[in-house]
Scaffold this active site. Structure first.
Site, PDB file in Angstrom:
ATOM      1  CB  SER A 227      -0.848  -0.016   1.283  1.00 55.16           C
ATOM      2  OG  SER A 227      -1.457   1.236   1.511  1.00 55.16           O
TER       3      SER A 227
ATOM      4  CE1 TYR B 140      -4.451  -2.307   4.904  1.00 56.60           C
ATOM      5  CE2 TYR B 140      -3.373  -0.196   4.578  1.00 56.60           C
ATOM      6  CZ  TYR B 140      -4.040  -1.280   4.069  1.00 56.60           C
ATOM      7  OH  TYR B 140      -4.308  -1.349   2.711  1.00 56.60           O
TER       8      TYR B 140
HETATM    9  N1  LIG Z   1      -8.767  -0.026  -1.249  1.00 56.42           N
HETATM   10  C1  LIG Z   1      -7.659   0.695  -1.063  1.00 56.42           C
HETATM   11  O1  LIG Z   1      -7.674   1.945  -1.017  1.00 56.42           O
HETATM   12  C2  LIG Z   1      -6.338   0.000  -0.884  1.00 56.42           C
HETATM   13  C3  LIG Z   1      -5.179   0.797  -0.855  1.00 56.42           C
HETATM   14  C4  LIG Z   1      -3.957   0.166  -0.691  1.00 56.42           C
HETATM   15  C5  LIG Z   1      -3.879  -1.206  -0.584  1.00 56.42           C
HETATM   16  N2  LIG Z   1      -5.030  -1.937  -0.622  1.00 56.42           N
HETATM   17  C6  LIG Z   1      -4.900  -3.380  -0.475  1.00 56.42           C
HETATM   18  O2  LIG Z   1      -5.527  -4.030  -1.562  1.00 56.42           O
HETATM   19  C7  LIG Z   1      -5.897  -5.350  -1.160  1.00 56.42           C
HETATM   20  C8  LIG Z   1      -7.331  -5.641  -1.566  1.00 56.42           C
HETATM   21  O3  LIG Z   1      -8.194  -4.827  -0.789  1.00 56.42           O
HETATM   22  P1  LIG Z   1      -9.534  -4.174  -1.363  1.00 56.42           P
HETATM   23  O4  LIG Z   1      -9.332  -2.713  -1.319  1.00 56.42           O
HETATM   24  O5  LIG Z   1      -9.944  -4.817  -2.616  1.00 56.42           O
HETATM   25  O6  LIG Z   1     -10.536  -4.514  -0.145  1.00 56.42           O
HETATM   26  P2  LIG Z   1     -11.871  -5.405  -0.075  1.00 56.42           P
HETATM   27  O7  LIG Z   1     -12.298  -5.327   1.348  1.00 56.42           O
HETATM   28  O8  LIG Z   1     -12.828  -4.959  -1.117  1.00 56.42           O
HETATM   29  O9  LIG Z   1     -11.344  -6.863  -0.431  1.00 56.42           O
HETATM   30  C9  LIG Z   1     -10.522  -7.578   0.456  1.00 56.42           C
HETATM   31  C10 LIG Z   1     -10.837  -9.061   0.331  1.00 56.42           C
HETATM   32  O10 LIG Z   1      -9.987  -9.788   1.250  1.00 56.42           O
HETATM   33  C11 LIG Z   1     -10.776 -10.798   1.861  1.00 56.42           C
HETATM   34  N3  LIG Z   1     -10.218 -11.226   3.138  1.00 56.42           N
HETATM   35  C12 LIG Z   1     -10.219 -10.549   4.320  1.00 56.42           C
HETATM   36  N4  LIG Z   1      -9.659 -11.286   5.289  1.00 56.42           N
HETATM   37  C13 LIG Z   1      -9.282 -12.462   4.714  1.00 56.42           C
HETATM   38  C14 LIG Z   1      -8.656 -13.632   5.202  1.00 56.42           C
HETATM   39  N5  LIG Z   1      -8.300 -13.757   6.486  1.00 56.42           N
HETATM   40  N6  LIG Z   1      -8.417 -14.657   4.334  1.00 56.42           N
HETATM   41  C15 LIG Z   1      -8.804 -14.564   3.035  1.00 56.42           C
HETATM   42  N7  LIG Z   1      -9.416 -13.472   2.516  1.00 56.42           N
HETATM   43  C16 LIG Z   1      -9.648 -12.434   3.346  1.00 56.42           C
HETATM   44  C17 LIG Z   1     -12.142 -10.134   2.041  1.00 56.42           C
HETATM   45  O11 LIG Z   1     -13.162 -11.103   2.277  1.00 56.42           O
HETATM   46  C18 LIG Z   1     -12.287  -9.398   0.727  1.00 56.42           C
HETATM   47  O12 LIG Z   1     -12.883 -10.210  -0.255  1.00 56.42           O
HETATM   48  C19 LIG Z   1      -5.650  -5.419   0.350  1.00 56.42           C
HETATM   49  O13 LIG Z   1      -4.408  -6.027   0.607  1.00 56.42           O
HETATM   50  C20 LIG Z   1      -5.595  -3.966   0.741  1.00 56.42           C
HETATM   51  O14 LIG Z   1      -4.867  -3.752   1.930  1.00 56.42           O
HETATM   52  C21 LIG Z   1      -6.248  -1.383  -0.776  1.00 56.42           C
END
Ligand SMILES: NC(=O)c1ccc[n+]([C@@H]2O[C@H](COP(=O)([O-])OP(=O)(O)OC[C@H]3O[C@@H](n4cnc5c(N)ncnc54)[C@H](O)[C@@H]3O)[C@@H](O)[C@H]2O)c1
Length: 286
Positions: free
Chosen positions: A141, A154
């Site tokens: 991130s 985080y």
């Molecule tokens: N959305 C943002 O702004 C952002 C920014 C930087 C990084 N990220 C990273 O991107 C990645 C995807 O996140 P997103 O934004 O799509 O969020 P999201 O919440 O839409 O999707 C995350 C997914 O991870 C799954 N998950 C959670 N805990 C889990 C576990 N213990 N085992 C298996 N699956 C699990 C959830 O069920 C969900 O389907 C993450 O690593 C997040 O930290 C997101």
């Protein structure tokens, strides 16, 4: 990796957000998919969106559970005859000051965000070694190089993912396995809604307001993020910033490493009270 056609991709967090968008676009590129998530219903919904021509398996896996991740890797290799790409994408976040958060809540984030990525990396490496070319994509991130207040576990876990990625790049130099360290800025997904809202330092903030604020600030769609990540794989990018905000944060962090961090802390905690020093307790916990 020059082409994605007929490559087998193991992808975590495929039930929502960036993971779902990646699954749909990788299918369009001719990949075969091994999708994992804790959200079985969301995973089914992702699968239903995929063209019937794609070879897909879905697996209920909690990435913070080492045994489950290793079993998944073995099952994927058996079902698909091998693995070419692993994308460790599943993630969660929390709202609470470091001083107030209890260790269960801290570890919930750290175990999924860091250990989930470490397990997914190590469990699949022996299978990637067997292919002419393998690729590991670990989602960090902007919080992997720049922290936001109230998001301590985080920030720590994403910094650790970045360190893991950089170490792997050093250690795997000249091998058949490429690493991409991905650093998205704000992406419009369910991450804020799925986070543990424990206690905000801002007394006027609640779960709904925090999620609405995130939706307003997050400037990149999950689709766009997935396209950037896939292009990153195709160009063997070692470090990938996703979104204009990520590029701006990267520059400001380099120019003013501590000054910019102090400024963001001041702006984001306007109207906030200092941490109370009382360890947060959830219902039933002492
Ligand atoms: N959305 C943002 O702004 C952002 C920014 C930087 C990084 N990220 C990273 O991107 C990645 C995807 O996140 P997103 O934004 O799509 O969020 P999201 O919440 O839409 O999707 C995350 C997914 O991870 C799954 N998950 C959670 N805990 C889990 C576990 N213990 N085992 C298996 N699956 C699990 C959830 O069920 C969900 O389907 C993450 O690593 C997040 O930290 C997101």
């Amino acid at each position: 990796m020059k082409s994605l056609a007929n490559k087998v991709v193991a992808l975590t967090g495929a039930a929502s957000g960036i993971g779902r968008a990646l699954a749909l676009q990788l299918a369009d590129r001719g990949c075969h998919l091994a999708l994992a998530d804790v959200d079985a219903k969301g995973l089914q919904d992702t699968q239903a969106m995929l063209p019937k021509t794609v070879n897909v398996t879905t697996h209920s896996v909690d990435v913070s559970n080492k045994d489950q991740v290793y079993q998944w890797a073995e099952d994927v290799a058996k079902a698909h005859g091998g693995v070419d790409i692993v994308i460790n994408n599943a993630g969660v976040a929390s709202h609470c000051a470091i001083e107030d958060i209890n260790y269960d809540d801290f570890n919930w984030v750290f175990d999924i965000v860091f250990y989930g990525v470490l397990y997914g990396t190590k469990a699949f490496m022996p299978y990637l070694r067997q292919r002419p070319e393998g690729h590991i994509v670990n989602i960090s991130s902007v919080n992997g190089f720049f922290p936001f207040p109230g998001n301590g576990p985080y920030n720590c876990a994403k910094h650790a993912v970045k360190a893991l990625n950089q170490t792997l790049i050093q250690e795997l130099r000249g091998s058949n396995i490429h690493i991409t360290s991905v650093h998205p800025g704000g992406i419009k997904t369910n991450i804020a809604r799925n986070s543990r809202f424990i206690k905000s330092m801002d007394p006027n903030m609640n779960r709904e307001k925090a999620a609405a604020l995130f939706d307003k600030i997050a400037s990149t769609s999950a689709d766009k993020a997935a396209t950037i990540i896939i292009n990153g794989i195709l160009h063997d990018k070692q470090r990938l910033l996703v979104g204009t905000d990520a590029h701006i944060l990267d520059i400001l962090t380099r120019l003013f490493p501590q000054g910019f961090s102090n400024l963001v802390g001041r702006v984001m905690l306007r109207g906030a009270k200092p941490a109370t020093g009382k360890l947060n307790t959830r219902a039933g916990e002492v």
